[in-house]
Design a protein around this motif. Structure first.
Motif, short mmCIF file in Angstrom:
data_model
loop_
_atom_site.label_atom_id
_atom_site.label_comp_id
_atom_site.label_asym_id
_atom_site.label_seq_id
_atom_site.Cartn_x
_atom_site.Cartn_y
_atom_site.Cartn_z
N ILE A 25 -96.19 -57.65 -37.82
CA ILE A 25 -95.82 -56.40 -37.19
C ILE A 25 -94.36 -56.43 -36.78
O ILE A 25 -93.85 -57.47 -36.32
CB ILE A 25 -96.72 -56.10 -35.97
N GLY A 26 -93.67 -55.33 -36.98
CA GLY A 26 -92.28 -55.22 -36.58
C GLY A 26 -92.10 -54.05 -35.63
O GLY A 26 -92.26 -52.90 -36.04
N ILE A 27 -91.81 -54.33 -34.39
CA ILE A 27 -91.64 -53.28 -33.38
C ILE A 27 -90.27 -53.47 -32.74
O ILE A 27 -89.99 -54.50 -32.14
CB ILE A 27 -92.73 -53.36 -32.29
N ASP A 28 -89.41 -52.49 -32.88
CA ASP A 28 -88.07 -52.61 -32.29
C ASP A 28 -87.71 -51.33 -31.54
O ASP A 28 -86.57 -50.88 -31.57
CB ASP A 28 -87.03 -52.92 -33.36
N THR A 29 -88.70 -50.75 -30.87
CA THR A 29 -88.49 -49.46 -30.24
C THR A 29 -89.02 -49.46 -28.81
O THR A 29 -89.52 -50.46 -28.31
CB THR A 29 -89.20 -48.35 -31.04
N ASN A 30 -88.92 -48.31 -28.17
CA ASN A 30 -89.42 -48.12 -26.80
C ASN A 30 -90.95 -48.09 -26.84
O ASN A 30 -91.55 -47.17 -27.39
CB ASN A 30 -88.86 -46.80 -26.26
N ALA A 50 -95.29 -60.53 -24.51
CA ALA A 50 -94.41 -61.69 -24.34
C ALA A 50 -93.25 -61.66 -25.33
O ALA A 50 -92.11 -61.99 -24.98
CB ALA A 50 -95.22 -62.98 -24.50
N ARG A 51 -93.52 -61.25 -26.57
CA ARG A 51 -92.49 -61.18 -27.60
C ARG A 51 -91.43 -60.13 -27.24
O ARG A 51 -90.21 -60.39 -27.32
CB ARG A 51 -93.15 -60.83 -28.94
N LEU A 52 -91.88 -58.96 -26.83
CA LEU A 52 -90.95 -57.88 -26.49
C LEU A 52 -90.09 -58.24 -25.29
O LEU A 52 -88.88 -57.99 -25.28
CB LEU A 52 -91.72 -56.59 -26.22
N VAL A 53 -90.70 -58.87 -24.29
CA VAL A 53 -89.93 -59.28 -23.10
C VAL A 53 -88.89 -60.32 -23.49
O VAL A 53 -87.72 -60.25 -23.05
CB VAL A 53 -90.88 -59.83 -22.02
N ARG A 54 -89.28 -61.27 -24.32
CA ARG A 54 -88.34 -62.31 -24.76
C ARG A 54 -87.16 -61.70 -25.50
O ARG A 54 -86.02 -62.19 -25.40
CB ARG A 54 -89.06 -63.32 -25.65
N GLN A 55 -87.40 -60.60 -26.20
CA GLN A 55 -86.34 -59.94 -26.95
C GLN A 55 -85.54 -58.95 -26.11
O GLN A 55 -84.65 -58.29 -26.61
CB GLN A 55 -86.95 -59.22 -28.16
N GLY A 56 -85.89 -58.85 -24.83
CA GLY A 56 -85.17 -57.96 -23.94
C GLY A 56 -85.57 -56.51 -24.04
O GLY A 56 -84.83 -55.63 -23.60
N ARG A 57 -86.75 -56.22 -24.61
CA ARG A 57 -87.23 -54.85 -24.78
C ARG A 57 -88.55 -54.71 -24.03
O ARG A 57 -89.62 -54.72 -24.61
CB ARG A 57 -87.40 -54.53 -26.27
N ILE A 58 -88.46 -54.59 -22.72
CA ILE A 58 -89.63 -54.62 -21.85
C ILE A 58 -90.48 -53.37 -22.06
O ILE A 58 -90.00 -52.25 -21.87
CB ILE A 58 -89.22 -54.75 -20.38
N PRO A 59 -91.74 -53.52 -22.46
CA PRO A 59 -92.59 -52.35 -22.65
C PRO A 59 -93.09 -51.78 -21.34
O PRO A 59 -93.08 -52.45 -20.30
CB PRO A 59 -93.76 -52.92 -23.47
N HIS A 60 -93.53 -50.54 -21.37
CA HIS A 60 -94.21 -49.92 -20.24
C HIS A 60 -95.71 -50.10 -20.45
O HIS A 60 -96.21 -49.99 -21.59
CB HIS A 60 -93.87 -48.44 -20.14
N ILE A 61 -96.43 -50.34 -19.36
CA ILE A 61 -97.88 -50.52 -19.41
C ILE A 61 -98.54 -49.45 -18.55
O ILE A 61 -98.19 -49.29 -17.38
CB ILE A 61 -98.29 -51.91 -18.88
N GLY A 98 -93.59 -61.38 -17.69
CA GLY A 98 -92.23 -60.90 -17.49
C GLY A 98 -92.09 -59.41 -17.30
O GLY A 98 -90.99 -58.86 -17.43
N ILE A 99 -93.20 -58.72 -16.98
CA ILE A 99 -93.15 -57.27 -16.78
C ILE A 99 -92.87 -56.96 -15.30
O ILE A 99 -93.64 -57.37 -14.44
CB ILE A 99 -94.48 -56.62 -17.19
N PRO A 100 -91.82 -56.22 -15.00
CA PRO A 100 -91.55 -55.84 -13.61
C PRO A 100 -92.48 -54.71 -13.17
O PRO A 100 -93.03 -53.99 -14.00
CB PRO A 100 -90.10 -55.36 -13.66
N GLU A 101 -92.65 -54.56 -11.86
CA GLU A 101 -93.56 -53.53 -11.35
C GLU A 101 -93.13 -52.13 -11.76
O GLU A 101 -93.97 -51.23 -11.89
CB GLU A 101 -93.66 -53.62 -9.82
N SER A 102 -91.83 -51.94 -11.98
CA SER A 102 -91.35 -50.61 -12.37
C SER A 102 -91.88 -50.19 -13.74
O SER A 102 -91.83 -49.00 -14.09
CB SER A 102 -89.81 -50.61 -12.40
N HIS A 103 -92.40 -51.13 -14.51
CA HIS A 103 -92.93 -50.83 -15.84
C HIS A 103 -94.45 -50.85 -15.87
O HIS A 103 -95.05 -50.78 -16.94
CB HIS A 103 -92.36 -51.80 -16.88
N ILE A 104 -95.08 -50.95 -14.69
CA ILE A 104 -96.54 -50.92 -14.58
C ILE A 104 -96.93 -49.58 -13.97
O ILE A 104 -96.50 -49.25 -12.86
CB ILE A 104 -97.06 -52.08 -13.71
#
Length: 240
Positions: A25-30, A50-61, A98-104
């Motif tokens: 899978i290749g995901i490079d977006t919001n 974990a992959r997205l956070v490591r790449q600096g692209r923190i997802p929203h949950i 690595g998800i901050p509370e602002s993204h939960i």
């Protein structure tokens, strides 16, 4: 092992075998990930997170419910206490990844009765508009639980028309779902040892803490289910 669990294990192994021939899978977006209950996001997408956070692209949950149904017919622990505890576990588990509370983002759909007529849909619609995701992750159609299926239906209706929609797998591994899977649009996420270790640690943060009754806050999950979701690869299906 019972005959039923033996057959389940064969189906799980068959599905996992198919992963080896899939593209990654290749995901490079919001990214916006929807969990019907606290823990689905980690069990199904922990490696991806974990992959997205490591790449600096923190997802929203987005967690749709408080998971208050996890102790139905189990004990006298109040729904309010269960929700409070399970949301605490969400923060603990996602902090590990690595998800901050602002993204939960936690909504108040009723556990066991997620539906499109709930007033929470209005909040959900606004949240999706504010985040404006380019890739959306929802539970797979073969999950079996109505809350999982209905979450996916609601989100598909309100997701931006331009957004990719992916299905992730939680209970799909455990249930007798192997026919009709769209392997042509399936992708795998092979985790690095570091990503896999983080996912297992985050899963443990959900399934190990015990309620006053002595059972996990998340409810008693079948060992075969946990084993299947502890594999080093995750499975995703692109549906749009």
């Amino acid at each position: 092992m019972s005959i039923k669990n033996f057959l389940r294990q064969l189906i799980i192994l068959t599905k996992q075998f198919r992963l080896s021939g899939l593209h990654e899978i290749g995901i490079d977006t919001n990214v916006l990930i929807f969990a019907p209950h606290p823990d689905d996001e980690v069990i199904g997408c922990g490696g991806l997170i974990a992959r997205l956070v490591r790449q600096g692209r923190i997802p929203h949950i987005v967690v749709m419910t408080g998971g208050e149904g996890s102790h139905t017919s189990c004990c006298n622990t109040s729904k309010e206490e269960i929700i409070k505890a399970r949301r605490r576990l969400t923060r603990n588990a996602l902090t590990i990844l690595g998800i901050p509370e602002s993204h939960i983002h936690e909504l108040n759909f009723a556990d066991g009765n997620i539906n499109g007529n709930d007033p929470e849909v209005k909040k959900l619609r606004q949240l999706v508009a504010d985040i404006n995701p380019e890739s959306v992750f929802v539970p797979h159609w073969g999950e079996g639980w109505p809350d999982h299926i209905n979450t996916a239906k609601i989100v598909r209706d309100i997701a931006p028309a331009s957004a990719e929609i992916w299905e992730y797998c939680v209970w799909m591994w455990y249930y007798n779902v192997w026919r009709g899977l769209d392997w042509h649009n399936a992708r795998r996420l092979p985790m690095t040892p570091e990503e896999h270790a983080l996912k297992l640690k985050a899963m443990d943060a959900y399934v190990s803490p015990l309620a006053p009754c002595g059972k996990p806050w998340s409810g008693v999950l079948p060992p075969l289910f946990l084993e299947a979701n502890s594999a080093k690869r995750e499975l995703y299906f692109k549906v749009r």
